[in-house]
Scaffold this active site. Structure first.
Site, PDB file in Angstrom:
ATOM      1  N   LYS A  49       0.857  -1.172   0.000  1.00 28.45           N
ATOM      2  CA  LYS A  49       0.000   0.000   0.000  1.00 28.45           C
ATOM      3  C   LYS A  49       0.903   1.234   0.000  1.00 28.45           C
ATOM      4  CE  LYS A  49      -2.515   3.446   1.846  1.00 28.45           C
ATOM      5  NZ  LYS A  49      -1.970   4.715   2.360  1.00 28.45           N
TER       6      LYS A  49
ATOM      7  N   GLU B  46       9.966   1.203  10.823  1.00 25.31           N
ATOM      8  CA  GLU B  46      11.013   2.204  10.608  1.00 25.31           C
ATOM      9  C   GLU B  46      10.307   3.544  10.646  1.00 25.31           C
ATOM     10  OE1 GLU B  46      12.810   5.081   9.065  1.00 25.31           O
ATOM     11  OE2 GLU B  46      12.761   3.995   7.142  1.00 25.31           O
TER      12      GLU B  46
ATOM     13  N   CYS C 166      13.555  10.788   7.122  1.00 29.20           N
ATOM     14  CA  CYS C 166      13.449  10.409   8.537  1.00 29.20           C
ATOM     15  C   CYS C 166      14.793  10.500   9.252  1.00 29.20           C
ATOM     16  CB  CYS C 166      12.878   8.999   8.665  1.00 29.20           C
ATOM     17  SG  CYS C 166      13.674   7.778   7.619  1.00 29.20           S
TER      18      CYS C 166
ATOM     19  N   GLU D  61       9.896  16.041  15.437  1.00 31.13           N
ATOM     20  CA  GLU D  61      10.285  15.906  14.036  1.00 31.13           C
ATOM     21  C   GLU D  61       9.469  16.866  13.176  1.00 31.13           C
ATOM     22  OE1 GLU D  61      11.189  12.247  10.970  1.00 31.13           O
ATOM     23  OE2 GLU D  61       9.344  12.154  12.146  1.00 31.13           O
TER      24      GLU D  61
END
Length: 829
Positions: A205, A279, A313, A410
């Site tokens: 997906k 992750e 990331c 973040e």
């Protein structure tokens, strides 16, 4: 004549002299003809790709994909529904039956063919990726797609070598892969390659914003001859991804994305028997010492935070600078920002592309404006912003506090925050002052300083004098709330396999009341008969001196905090002992003791850890008959059976003592000119809940692999037969084991497990109990995303070598860090 030939236009900036004077770039566009033609061939309306066919069910909603750099409409894709997931999983399940049985060589040929076909369409894929995501074509062309090809070639090799290199492991089944929008094709590949190499099939997906390259890639896989159903793509919104993850036909979920969604998936899959790798996000430190090459460091910042618009990331979003050079570095960085160029993603001369979507741009801007309102210094080059498109200027934020929101959270955009430090210890402390642990970089010409800092960072990848370097031969993944599991390298293969002895575990519906699970019910005085324990002295039978079994933590025997005891019964129903009935406070005390011991124990030489475990074996064998007698009396085993369990425990200690200095890591064979060093690091503090079967052997089989790899543990022994473990604290005391490395808390297994699983400073939880307890452990681990290892209520044979020892235990006891050390002083890369 010479002067006129030098003129290429009337504008001074279009003459050779004018261009050299201004140094302005002209447009350098990459043609989008082939990508647009592919979209037109599908009438700019794309369905799912299932069983090597385009599937467009009627009545589905659609999503319109637009190019972030221009706002141009590219295509519409489907918003999938439950039936679409069912169709794709059914196709993948059917394909798995044949794909998993193919020889590794045949799977290797298929992966090799896919690599070749990607290369044949490399330019088309690069353009599609940049159109869809907004990233510069130079990054798609020169970084993303070559790395995609590299992963297929590399994992074709692992498919070929599976029988030799992955003995004792087998494929898992159908993998549900869910990937984000920042590297749509590259991150897809990181999941698909190891999954297919190990014999699994995949349903993917892609992210809502970036679906096109995944669908193009699926068509290319079919063109390359990948059998139908082996790789399938379904499109939909975020909730649609969760539907894929919880489908009963999915055996493994591989996710890359935000920490918040990772937590949702952990709870959604808890107790189902599905394997999960995550992750997730990061807030990676970029540490610059005064011994660094500052000009190189500035270029490193560009790669660390403005590569892919900061939508990475592992972006070096926290710039930690030695106080003595902070001003000089900021001046250089200010100048460098002013030279960066933003523009059309297909312009080969731009440095920074467009943010993926207006909603993401608004998020980035909100963070920056909040910092500005708090008094931070904001350095931006707003002059480089194009008139149109979804762009945000490269930004540096200085004069912030360590607790500022922009420092801790973040941002996922082209924004770096700057913090000073005075000493290397302070740099390490600041670097690790985060809930994340994905990556870090260290900048210094002092190699010993670089390596010591790299080893001290709690992160899965650490680069020395570089940032954002990736390769298929080196695993990438995080610690703490950056998730667990690795993508790439041999370490990444373990996410897609299960031990060959293990059957597929699919617990039925398990109901757990998360609020009441593990509630404490104090033990009461037993009305069972006391076990006959008298001794004869001078012809008279007198009671034995009572032996009080206490808790054991911090290297000392401790009475239970609640001052309750629980009776231990033998098979005849007689009370043979009273042990402490542990509570939440006992667990907290034990975790504190473990954390005090863990740093020193982890830094001990592996040889020293081995000697201590061998010493345990020696001391256990000296007490062989005594321990066997207690075991027999407690469990009802014959003395012969009890001695066998003691002997197996001694042998298992020898086995793990042997591994104490033989699983440290290796040098990865990446494309880097230098050394990429893989280190198998301890998890930290591990909570362990033992089963009732084989109470001594299971206890030894679980604590020993954790301890020899440098972890400190809090262990709950068998609830029914804890004396075998409590006998062991005298073995620990006589074997030079430092206090706090092993901590033993007795009591109700699920009550103590509840506290361990919910504890924010426990890094991993191993649970061998009920299906309900397994589900609770996985569900509650979502809060701090601790790694879990549970049995879903299914016992294993601890006396069997395949089930009671081996690589599975080493995998659970360690996490991989890769340190990238470049070279180039003598020869250029």
């Amino acid at each position: 004549m010479a002067a006129s030939s030098a003129r290429v236009g009337s504008n001074p900036n279009t003459t050779v002299a004018g261009i050299f004077d201004s140094m302005n770039y002209g447009p350098n566009p990459e043609a989008a003809t082939s990508a647009q033609a592919w979209l037109e061939s599908h009438d700019r309306s794309l369905g799912h790709f299932i069983d090597n066919q385009w599937v467009k069910p009627a009545g589905r909603g659609t999503y319109t994909t637009k190019a972030p750099a221009s706002g141009e409409t590219l295509a519409t894709t489907l918003q999938g529904e439950d039936d679409d997931v069912e169709l794709a999983v059914t196709a993948a399940s059917r394909a798995y039956e044949s794909w998993s049985k193919l020889p590794g060589h045949v799977r290797a040929r298929h992966l090799y063919s896919v690599a070749r076909h990607i290369q044949k369409h490399q330019r088309l894929i690069s353009v599609m990726e940049s159109l869809d995501n907004g990233k510069p074509i130079r990054e798609s062309r020169d970084c993303d797609i070559p790395l995609v090809v590299r992963h297929f070639y590399h994992h074709a090799g692992w498919a070929e070598l599976m029988d030799e290199e992955m003995g004792g492991w087998k494929s898992f089944g159908v993998v549900g892969a869910i990937v984000p929008w920042n590297f749509p094709l590259m991150l897809l590949t990181w999941k698909v390659c190891p999954a297919l190499a190990m014999g699994n099939t995949v349903v993917l997906k892609p992210a809502t914003f970036t679906r096109l390259s995944a669908l193009l890639f699926a068509q290319i896989c079919a063109e390359a001859g990948l059998p139908p159903g082996v790789f399938n793509v379904v499109t939909g919104n975020g909730a649609f991804g969760s539907k894929l993850a919880v489908h009963p036909g999915i055996d493994k979920v591989a996710f890359t994305g935000s920490t918040e969604v990772g937590q949702i998936l952990r709870k959604a899959t808890a107790g189902t028997g599905k394997k999960l790798s995550l992750e997730l996000g990061g807030k990676s430190p970029f540490i610059v010492f005064d011994s660094a090459d500052l000009d190189a460091a500035v270029e490193g910042v560009v790669d660390a935070i403005w590569f892919n618009q900061g939508e990475v990331c592992s972006a070096g979003s926290r710039l930690l600078v030695h106080e003595t050079v902070k001003g000089k570095l900021l001046d250089k960085l200010r100048d460098r920002i002013m030279a960066l160029r933003l523009g059309d993603s297909l312009d080969k001369s731009i440095d920074v592309g467009a943010v993926v979507d207006p909603s993401q741009r608004a998020t980035v801007e909100k963070y920056v404006e909040e910092a500005r309102a708090e008094g931070a210094e904001i350095i931006q080059n707003t002059q480089c912003l194009p008139a149109n498109g979804c762009f945000y200027p490269p930004t540096v934020i200085a004069n912030v506090q360590t607790s500022s929101k922009v420092v801790m959270e973040e941002i996922f955009g082209p924004v770096v925050v700057v913090l000073p430090f005075r000493t290397a210890k302070e740099a390490v402390a600041l670097g690790n002052n985060t809930n994340y642990g994905l990556a870090a970089s260290v900048w210094t010409e002092n190699v010993s300083l670089a390596l010591e800092v790299a080893l001290s960072m709690k992160a899965g990848s650490v680069w020395v004098n570089g940032h954002n370097m990736f390769d298929a031969a080196s695993g990438f993944g995080g610690y703490r709330q950056s998730g667990y599991g690795r993508d790439g390298g041999k370490e990444g293969l373990y996410e897609y396999v299960t031990p060959t002895w293990a059957d597929k575990v699919r617990p039925g519906p398990v109901e757990v009341n998360y609020k009441t699970f593990g509630g404490h019910v104090p033990a009461i005085v037993s009305d069972a008969n006391p076990s006959k324990n008298g001794i004869v002295v001078d012809g008279q039978t007198i009671p034995r001196v009572d032996r009080t079994y206490k808790m054991y933590y911090g290297g000392a025997q401790k009475r239970p905090d609640g001052q309750y005891s629980r009776p231990i019964l033998n098979p005849a129903g007689d009370v043979i002992a009273q042990v402490g009935d542990g509570n939440r406070k006992d667990i907290r005390n034990a975790v504190d003791a473990a954390h005090k011991a863990a740093p020193g124990w982890g830094k001990r030489a592996a040889h020293n850890r081995a000697q201590i475990v061998y010493y345990m074996a020696e001391n256990l064998e000296l007490r062989r008959d005594e321990v066997a007698g207690d075991l027999s009396h407690m469990t009802g085993q014959t003395m012969e059976e009890a001695r066998r369990e003691v002997d197996l425990s001694v042998r298992r200690l020898f086995y793990w003592g042997a591994y104490a200095d033989k699983y440290g890591g290796t040098v990865q064979e990446t494309l880097l000119y230098g050394a990429t060093v893989r280190i198998n690091e301890p998890m930290g503090v591990i909570g362990i809940a033992c089963p009732d079967v084989s109470p001594l052997l299971a206890f030894v089989s679980l604590f020993a692999p954790a301890v020899i790899r440098g972890n400190a543990i809090v262990i709950v022994p068998s609830e029914k037969y804890p004396i075998a473990a409590l006998d062991f604290y005298q073995v620990f005391d006589t074997s030079d084991l430092p206090g706090g490395v092993v901590n033993i808390i007795t009591g109700n297994r699920d009550h103590l497990t509840k506290t361990l699983a919910e504890h924010q400073d426990v890094q991993s939880m191993w649970y061998f109990g009920s299906a309900e307890g397994s589900k609770f452990v996985e569900w509650s681990s979502a809060t701090n995303l601790k790694r879990t290892w549970v049995n879903y209520g299914k016992d294993r044979d601890w006396s069997d070598k395949a089930q009671g020892q081996g690589e599975e235990f080493l995998y659970q006891a360690t996490q991989v860090k890769n340190i990238w050390i470049p070279m180039g002083d003598i020869f250029a890369n």
